[in-house]
Design an enzyme around this catalytic site. Structure first.
Site, PDB file in Angstrom:
ATOM      1  N   THR A 122      -3.839 -17.339  56.881  1.00  0.00           N
ATOM      2  CA  THR A 122      -2.937 -16.211  57.167  1.00  0.00           C
ATOM      3  C   THR A 122      -2.182 -16.475  58.467  1.00  0.00           C
ATOM      4  O   THR A 122      -2.678 -17.187  59.350  1.00  0.00           O
ATOM      5  CB  THR A 122      -3.742 -14.894  57.300  1.00  0.00           C
ATOM      6  OG1 THR A 122      -2.883 -13.892  57.841  1.00  0.00           O
ATOM      7  CG2 THR A 122      -4.961 -15.021  58.196  1.00  0.00           C
ATOM      8  N   ASP A 123      -1.021 -15.851  58.591  1.00  0.00           N
ATOM      9  CA  ASP A 123      -0.274 -15.982  59.861  1.00  0.00           C
ATOM     10  C   ASP A 123      -1.027 -15.327  61.014  1.00  0.00           C
ATOM     11  O   ASP A 123      -0.742 -15.593  62.184  1.00  0.00           O
ATOM     12  CB  ASP A 123       1.147 -15.404  59.730  1.00  0.00           C
ATOM     13  CG  ASP A 123       1.196 -13.900  59.475  1.00  0.00           C
ATOM     14  OD1 ASP A 123       0.130 -13.279  59.265  1.00  0.00           O
ATOM     15  OD2 ASP A 123       2.313 -13.343  59.485  1.00  0.00           O
ATOM     16  N   GLU A 124      -1.994 -14.443  60.689  1.00  0.00           N
ATOM     17  CA  GLU A 124      -2.725 -13.742  61.751  1.00  0.00           C
ATOM     18  C   GLU A 124      -3.595 -14.677  62.580  1.00  0.00           C
ATOM     19  O   GLU A 124      -4.057 -14.300  63.657  1.00  0.00           O
ATOM     20  CB  GLU A 124      -3.598 -12.621  61.170  1.00  0.00           C
ATOM     21  CG  GLU A 124      -2.763 -11.517  60.578  1.00  0.00           C
ATOM     22  CD  GLU A 124      -3.482 -10.188  60.450  1.00  0.00           C
ATOM     23  OE1 GLU A 124      -4.508  -9.977  61.105  1.00  0.00           O
ATOM     24  OE2 GLU A 124      -2.997  -9.361  59.674  1.00  0.00           O
ATOM     25  N   TYR A 146     -11.239  -9.863  61.471  1.00  0.00           N
ATOM     26  CA  TYR A 146     -10.682 -10.476  60.251  1.00  0.00           C
ATOM     27  C   TYR A 146      -9.960 -11.773  60.603  1.00  0.00           C
ATOM     28  O   TYR A 146     -10.230 -12.835  60.007  1.00  0.00           O
ATOM     29  CB  TYR A 146      -9.711  -9.498  59.562  1.00  0.00           C
ATOM     30  CG  TYR A 146      -8.766 -10.196  58.591  1.00  0.00           C
ATOM     31  CD1 TYR A 146      -9.221 -10.726  57.391  1.00  0.00           C
ATOM     32  CD2 TYR A 146      -7.396 -10.341  58.893  1.00  0.00           C
ATOM     33  CE1 TYR A 146      -8.356 -11.381  56.505  1.00  0.00           C
ATOM     34  CE2 TYR A 146      -6.532 -10.997  58.017  1.00  0.00           C
ATOM     35  CZ  TYR A 146      -7.022 -11.511  56.836  1.00  0.00           C
ATOM     36  OH  TYR A 146      -6.163 -12.174  55.972  1.00  0.00           O
ATOM     37  N   LYS A 150     -10.814 -15.638  59.556  1.00  0.00           N
ATOM     38  CA  LYS A 150      -9.865 -16.487  58.823  1.00  0.00           C
ATOM     39  C   LYS A 150      -9.549 -17.755  59.627  1.00  0.00           C
ATOM     40  O   LYS A 150      -9.350 -18.833  59.047  1.00  0.00           O
ATOM     41  CB  LYS A 150      -8.575 -15.716  58.529  1.00  0.00           C
ATOM     42  CG  LYS A 150      -8.703 -14.594  57.518  1.00  0.00           C
ATOM     43  CD  LYS A 150      -9.045 -15.054  56.105  1.00  0.00           C
ATOM     44  CE  LYS A 150      -7.924 -15.800  55.425  1.00  0.00           C
ATOM     45  NZ  LYS A 150      -8.247 -16.112  54.004  1.00  0.00           N
TER      46      LYS A 150
HETATM   47  P1  NAD Z   1      -7.484  -8.723  48.241  1.00  0.00           P
HETATM   48  O1  NAD Z   1      -8.329  -8.002  49.229  1.00  0.00           O
HETATM   49  O2  NAD Z   1      -6.505  -7.958  47.432  1.00  0.00           O
HETATM   50  O3  NAD Z   1      -8.399  -9.515  47.203  1.00  0.00           O
HETATM   51  C1  NAD Z   1      -9.509 -10.261  47.617  1.00  0.00           C
HETATM   52  C2  NAD Z   1     -10.288 -10.630  46.357  1.00  0.00           C
HETATM   53  O4  NAD Z   1     -11.410 -11.434  46.747  1.00  0.00           O
HETATM   54  C3  NAD Z   1     -10.843  -9.415  45.605  1.00  0.00           C
HETATM   55  O5  NAD Z   1     -10.557  -9.522  44.231  1.00  0.00           O
HETATM   56  C4  NAD Z   1     -12.347  -9.483  45.850  1.00  0.00           C
HETATM   57  O6  NAD Z   1     -13.118  -8.948  44.796  1.00  0.00           O
HETATM   58  C5  NAD Z   1     -12.552 -10.974  46.037  1.00  0.00           C
HETATM   59  N1  NAD Z   1     -13.754 -11.281  46.839  1.00  0.00           N
HETATM   60  C6  NAD Z   1     -14.104 -10.760  48.033  1.00  0.00           C
HETATM   61  N2  NAD Z   1     -15.286 -11.287  48.427  1.00  0.00           N
HETATM   62  C7  NAD Z   1     -15.675 -12.171  47.473  1.00  0.00           C
HETATM   63  C8  NAD Z   1     -16.777 -13.033  47.306  1.00  0.00           C
HETATM   64  N3  NAD Z   1     -17.766 -13.067  48.233  1.00  0.00           N
HETATM   65  N4  NAD Z   1     -16.846 -13.814  46.220  1.00  0.00           N
HETATM   66  C9  NAD Z   1     -15.865 -13.766  45.267  1.00  0.00           C
HETATM   67  N5  NAD Z   1     -14.799 -12.958  45.363  1.00  0.00           N
HETATM   68  C10 NAD Z   1     -14.702 -12.172  46.447  1.00  0.00           C
HETATM   69  O7  NAD Z   1      -6.781  -9.907  49.049  1.00  0.00           O
HETATM   70  P2  NAD Z   1      -5.259 -10.377  49.121  1.00  0.00           P
HETATM   71  O8  NAD Z   1      -4.516  -9.445  49.979  1.00  0.00           O
HETATM   72  O9  NAD Z   1      -4.802 -10.714  47.780  1.00  0.00           O
HETATM   73  O10 NAD Z   1      -5.453 -11.727  49.962  1.00  0.00           O
HETATM   74  C11 NAD Z   1      -5.820 -12.925  49.301  1.00  0.00           C
HETATM   75  C12 NAD Z   1      -5.949 -14.033  50.335  1.00  0.00           C
HETATM   76  O11 NAD Z   1      -4.698 -14.201  51.020  1.00  0.00           O
HETATM   77  C13 NAD Z   1      -6.983 -13.745  51.411  1.00  0.00           C
HETATM   78  O12 NAD Z   1      -7.623 -14.955  51.743  1.00  0.00           O
HETATM   79  C14 NAD Z   1      -6.152 -13.235  52.586  1.00  0.00           C
HETATM   80  O13 NAD Z   1      -6.793 -13.510  53.801  1.00  0.00           O
HETATM   81  C15 NAD Z   1      -4.884 -14.044  52.423  1.00  0.00           C
HETATM   82  N6  NAD Z   1      -3.654 -13.428  52.918  1.00  0.00           N
HETATM   83  C16 NAD Z   1      -3.273 -12.182  52.488  1.00  0.00           C
HETATM   84  C17 NAD Z   1      -2.054 -11.669  52.922  1.00  0.00           C
HETATM   85  C18 NAD Z   1      -1.578 -10.326  52.475  1.00  0.00           C
HETATM   86  O14 NAD Z   1      -0.565  -9.827  53.001  1.00  0.00           O
HETATM   87  N7  NAD Z   1      -2.201  -9.664  51.523  1.00  0.00           N
HETATM   88  C19 NAD Z   1      -1.249 -12.406  53.791  1.00  0.00           C
HETATM   89  C20 NAD Z   1      -1.695 -13.657  54.227  1.00  0.00           C
HETATM   90  C21 NAD Z   1      -2.883 -14.171  53.770  1.00  0.00           C
HETATM   91  O1  DAU Z   2      -0.110 -11.011  58.260  1.00  0.00           O
HETATM   92  C1  DAU Z   2      -0.885 -11.292  57.127  1.00  0.00           C
HETATM   93  C2  DAU Z   2      -1.943 -10.239  56.989  1.00  0.00           C
HETATM   94  O2  DAU Z   2      -1.264  -9.048  56.584  1.00  0.00           O
HETATM   95  C3  DAU Z   2      -3.037 -10.580  55.990  1.00  0.00           C
HETATM   96  O3  DAU Z   2      -3.723 -11.716  56.460  1.00  0.00           O
HETATM   97  C4  DAU Z   2      -4.007  -9.405  55.827  1.00  0.00           C
HETATM   98  O4  DAU Z   2      -4.974  -9.686  54.848  1.00  0.00           O
HETATM   99  C5  DAU Z   2      -3.211  -8.190  55.413  1.00  0.00           C
HETATM  100  O5  DAU Z   2      -4.068  -7.065  55.342  1.00  0.00           O
HETATM  101  C6  DAU Z   2      -2.089  -7.919  56.418  1.00  0.00           C
HETATM  102  O6  DAU Z   2      -2.611  -7.488  57.703  1.00  0.00           O
HETATM  103  P1  DAU Z   2      -1.881  -6.343  58.552  1.00  0.00           P
HETATM  104  O7  DAU Z   2      -2.861  -5.748  59.466  1.00  0.00           O
HETATM  105  O8  DAU Z   2      -0.603  -6.828  59.129  1.00  0.00           O
HETATM  106  O9  DAU Z   2      -1.497  -5.347  57.340  1.00  0.00           O
HETATM  107  P2  DAU Z   2      -1.671  -3.775  57.149  1.00  0.00           P
HETATM  108  O10 DAU Z   2      -1.035  -3.493  55.830  1.00  0.00           O
HETATM  109  O11 DAU Z   2      -3.036  -3.294  57.384  1.00  0.00           O
HETATM  110  O12 DAU Z   2      -0.735  -3.197  58.302  1.00  0.00           O
HETATM  111  C7  DAU Z   2       0.623  -3.554  58.431  1.00  0.00           C
HETATM  112  C8  DAU Z   2       1.158  -2.906  59.704  1.00  0.00           C
HETATM  113  O13 DAU Z   2       1.182  -1.480  59.524  1.00  0.00           O
HETATM  114  C9  DAU Z   2       0.296  -3.166  60.917  1.00  0.00           C
HETATM  115  O14 DAU Z   2       1.115  -3.308  62.084  1.00  0.00           O
HETATM  116  C10 DAU Z   2      -0.545  -1.901  61.052  1.00  0.00           C
HETATM  117  C11 DAU Z   2       0.373  -0.839  60.511  1.00  0.00           C
HETATM  118  N1  DAU Z   2      -0.305   0.303  59.858  1.00  0.00           N
HETATM  119  C12 DAU Z   2      -1.201   0.006  58.867  1.00  0.00           C
HETATM  120  C13 DAU Z   2      -1.875   1.015  58.227  1.00  0.00           C
HETATM  121  C14 DAU Z   2      -2.879   0.693  57.154  1.00  0.00           C
HETATM  122  C15 DAU Z   2      -0.008   1.603  60.222  1.00  0.00           C
HETATM  123  O15 DAU Z   2       0.847   1.873  61.104  1.00  0.00           O
HETATM  124  N2  DAU Z   2      -0.666   2.596  59.586  1.00  0.00           N
HETATM  125  C16 DAU Z   2      -1.594   2.371  58.599  1.00  0.00           C
HETATM  126  O16 DAU Z   2      -2.155   3.352  58.084  1.00  0.00           O
END
Ligand code: NAD
Ligand code: DAU
Length: 332
Positions: A122-124, A146, A150
């Site tokens: 992730t970019d985080e 988190y 990661k």
């Molecule tokens: P999500 O939370 O929607 O899905 C995660 C999935 O992993 C779920 O289906 C869950 O059941 C499964 N899981 C969790 N623990 C497990 C385990 N122990 N064994 C098997 N399966 C398990 O996640 P997402 O938002 O789709 O993110 C997917 C990946 O991309 C993650 O690695 C996340 O860190 C990364 N990522 C997400 C974002 C984003 O904006 N959503 C951005 C950058 C990177």
């Molecule tokens: O940047 C990539 C990441 O983006 C992924 O690695 C993570 O899995 C994904 O959850 C996401 O993280 P963020 O913390 O950036 O996403 P979130 O949707 O939780 O929040 C986006 C922004 O909005 C952040 O600055 C926090 C803010 N926020 C979020 C929630 C849930 C609010 O202001 N209010 C809220 O209720």
């Protein structure tokens, strides 16, 4: 191509499996179906002849070893993914994101037949940046439990390349949005709250900035990396389209025909990173670029949540209510 996909019942993973099946790949999909995963996210491909769903844990060494023997590549999404949950309690993040990744890497190393191990980071992991954008070689400086988990997984994956020559590729996407994203995350939470007649809870002053990429664009990039990335390489993946959370809230309100009275400023997230930004020139040099503009992607997303109430309503009931109270207090 025979893929082991982890986390394919979650948000990005399910979009990726859809893409891989459409491309003719055979997919073994390992997912624990935690609160974040669901069979209803995979309805359209669950019974596809090239799709085998396995409900199981990436930390289960025997199971992972058995599944690894039948595939030639791994695409690893499974993780605990929500920053706010990691702030409440980080243990599962360390166990799943770090140790779970280790189990997969170790099994891939032992089988010796894995041609690509695409690790979704992730970019985080870079932490916040006030100006400019991070490049892949920049140091990691994660803020939340988190992001720190990661970062550990990201560096473990790289260590398996350096130490054992495992053909690892690491990708660091920015914030994804689109259909099937759990309503704990900002965009679906904001949309579904409005659909329920509740306000948008904006943390702090709403000035924090995120870079948004439509999930189908992200998945296109991941598919490309699986074919073309340099082994041992690391790739940022972002749209370069950034918005403050306040601007984001306004865009959603505009699409839904509502005014700013529907915004409520709430207590800030502890350690809230002010801005993320990554430079994606490296993946762009392979031919990737985002195709879905933010306005179009957001409209599509709003429409999807409007027409899939069953999907998100059940995710906002039960345990979610307690979680919501812990994060947002009693006010909402
Ligand atoms: P999500 O939370 O929607 O899905 C995660 C999935 O992993 C779920 O289906 C869950 O059941 C499964 N899981 C969790 N623990 C497990 C385990 N122990 N064994 C098997 N399966 C398990 O996640 P997402 O938002 O789709 O993110 C997917 C990946 O991309 C993650 O690695 C996340 O860190 C990364 N990522 C997400 C974002 C984003 O904006 N959503 C951005 C950058 C990177
Ligand atoms: O940047 C990539 C990441 O983006 C992924 O690695 C993570 O899995 C994904 O959850 C996401 O993280 P963020 O913390 O950036 O996403 P979130 O949707 O939780 O929040 C986006 C922004 O909005 C952040 O600055 C926090 C803010 N926020 C979020 C929630 C849930 C609010 O202001 N209010 C809220 O209720």
């Amino acid at each position: 191509m025979r893929l082991l996909v982890t986390g394919g019942a979650g948000f990005i993973g399910s979009h990726f499996v859809r893409k891989a099946l459409a491309q003719g790949a055979e997919v073994v999909n390992l997912d624990l179906l935690t609160y974040a995963g669901g069979l209803d996210t995979m309805e359209d491909f669950l019974e596809h002849p090239n799709h085998r769903f396995v409900k199981g844990d990436i930390r289960d060494r025997d199971l992972v070893m058995e599944l690894m023997k039948d595939v030639d590549s791994v695409v690893h999404f499974a993780a605990e993914t929500h920053v706010d949950r990691s702030i409440l309690e980080g243990g599962e993040f360390v166990l799943t994101d770090v140790y779970g990744t280790y189990v997969l890497l170790e099994a891939a190393r032992r089988t010796g037949n894995i041609k690509r191990f695409l690790h979704i980071s992730t970019d985080e992991v870079y932490g916040p940046i006030e100006e400019g954008s991070f490049r892949e070689g920049d140091p990691l400086n994660p803020s939340s439990p988190y992001a720190a988990s990661k970062a550990g997984a990201d560096r473990l994956a790289f260590a398996f390349h350096r130490t054992y020559g495992l053909p690892v590729v690491i990708v660091r996407p920015s914030n994804n949005y689109g259909p099937y994203q759990h309503p704990e995350k900002a965009i679906p939470l904001f949309i579904t709250n409005l659909l329920e007649g509740k306000k948008i809870p904006l943390y702090g002053t709403g000035e924090n900035i995120r870079e948004w990429v439509f999930v189908e664009d992200c998945v296109e990039g991941l598919w490309l990396l699986l074919q073309k990335a340099q082994v041992g390489g690391c790739y940022n993946l972002s749209s370069n389209f950034e918005l403050s959370n306040l601007e984001l809230a306004h865009k959603i309100l505009e699409i839904m025909g509502m005014d700013e009275a529907w915004i409520e400023f709430v207590k800030d997230r502890p350690g809230h990173d002010i801005r993320y930004s990554v430079d994606s020139s490296r993946i762009r040099s392979l031919g990737w670029r985002p195709r879905v503009g933010f306005e179009a992607g957001l409209k599509k997303t709003v429409e999807w949540y409007k027409t899939h109430r069953d999907w998100w309503e059940k995710r906002k009931s039960g345990d979610f209510q307690q979680y919501y109270k812990k994060v947002y207090g009693g006010s909402l």
